[in-house]
Scaffold this motif. Structure first.
Motif, PDB file in Angstrom:
ATOM      1  N   UNK A 144       0.722  -1.061  -0.208  1.00  0.00           N
ATOM      2  CA  UNK A 144       0.419   0.192  -0.068  1.00  0.00           C
ATOM      3  C   UNK A 144       1.045   1.163  -0.023  1.00  0.00           C
ATOM      4  N   UNK A 145       1.881   1.308   0.777  1.00  0.00           N
ATOM      5  CA  UNK A 145       3.157   2.812   0.650  1.00  0.00           C
ATOM      6  C   UNK A 145       3.740   2.492  -0.642  1.00  0.00           C
ATOM      7  N   UNK A 146       4.415   1.456  -0.556  1.00  0.00           N
ATOM      8  CA  UNK A 146       5.811   1.103  -1.773  1.00  0.00           C
ATOM      9  C   UNK A 146       4.866   1.277  -3.147  1.00  0.00           C
ATOM     10  N   UNK A 147       3.830   1.252  -3.581  1.00  0.00           N
ATOM     11  CA  UNK A 147       3.030   0.848  -4.490  1.00  0.00           C
ATOM     12  C   UNK A 147       3.545  -0.601  -5.391  1.00  0.00           C
ATOM     13  N   UNK A 148       2.643  -0.666  -6.076  1.00  0.00           N
ATOM     14  CA  UNK A 148       3.641  -2.740  -7.173  1.00  0.00           C
ATOM     15  C   UNK A 148       4.797  -1.987  -6.906  1.00  0.00           C
ATOM     16  N   UNK A 149       5.887  -1.435  -7.748  1.00  0.00           N
ATOM     17  CA  UNK A 149       7.244  -0.948  -8.305  1.00  0.00           C
ATOM     18  C   UNK A 149       7.105  -1.174  -9.059  1.00  0.00           C
ATOM     19  N   UNK A 150       8.461  -0.873  -9.825  1.00  0.00           N
ATOM     20  CA  UNK A 150       8.979  -1.183 -11.764  1.00  0.00           C
ATOM     21  C   UNK A 150       7.666  -1.756 -12.373  1.00  0.00           C
ATOM     22  N   UNK A 151       8.073  -3.194 -11.456  1.00  0.00           N
ATOM     23  CA  UNK A 151       7.783  -5.059 -11.954  1.00  0.00           C
ATOM     24  C   UNK A 151       6.351  -5.407 -11.780  1.00  0.00           C
TER      25      UNK A 151
END
Length: 153
Positions: free
Chosen positions: A133-140
């Motif tokens: 939730x805090x960092x999101x899904x990321x680059x991948x």
């Protein structure tokens, strides 16, 4: 050692850490997403494979607040089968992770027996979901691909 030498070491250290984070953080977020998705999806498959047992548990064991046990059985199973797919692929990740986080809380509250045996697992999964939730899904992730496509247009 003078202050410019210390400053130089500090800047090199920061660049090295930044480089490591650029590689590690997306892999870590993917790892979290896949782990959480697998755990909840597997639970959903178990519910579907023994539907009579699932209905029994929701009727007599689980104490889901507000809604009927039958609706809770259908919604809970659907949540465990649908939300993990979105999280695994990184699609609408933050709102989906928030929904799964709330689902995790309801699971713990609704099944007091779980407090004795699986509470720590649910805490771990909750912390993993909070990271998502805090960092999101990321680059991948599909979120990242969609975002890059929208920005380039």
């Amino acid at each position: 050692m003078n202050s410019s030498t210390i400053s130089s070491y500090f800047h090199r250290y920061e660049r090295a850490i930044s480089s490591i984070q650029k590689v590690f953080v997306p892999i870590f977020l993917l790892f979290l997403r896949l782990w959480v998705a697998w755990v909840f999806f597997k639970s959903g498959l178990t519910k579907v494979s023994s539907w009579d047992s699932t209905l029994y548990l929701f009727e007599l064991e689980y104490q889901v607040p507000i809604i009927s046990w039958e609706l809770a059985a259908y919604l809970g199973t659907a949540a465990e089968l649908i939300l993990p797919i979105f999280i695994a692929f990184g699609l609408l990740t933050r709102p989906t992770a928030l929904a799964l986080f709330l689902f995790n809380i309801v699971a713990v509250v609704s099944y007091p027996v779980l407090w004795e045996k699986g509470f720590y697992d649910h805490q771990l999964w909750g912390l993993m979901i909070l990271n998502i939730i805090v960092w999101g899904a990321g680059y991948i992730s599909l979120d990242n691909i969609i975002q890059r496509k929208l920005i380039t247009k």
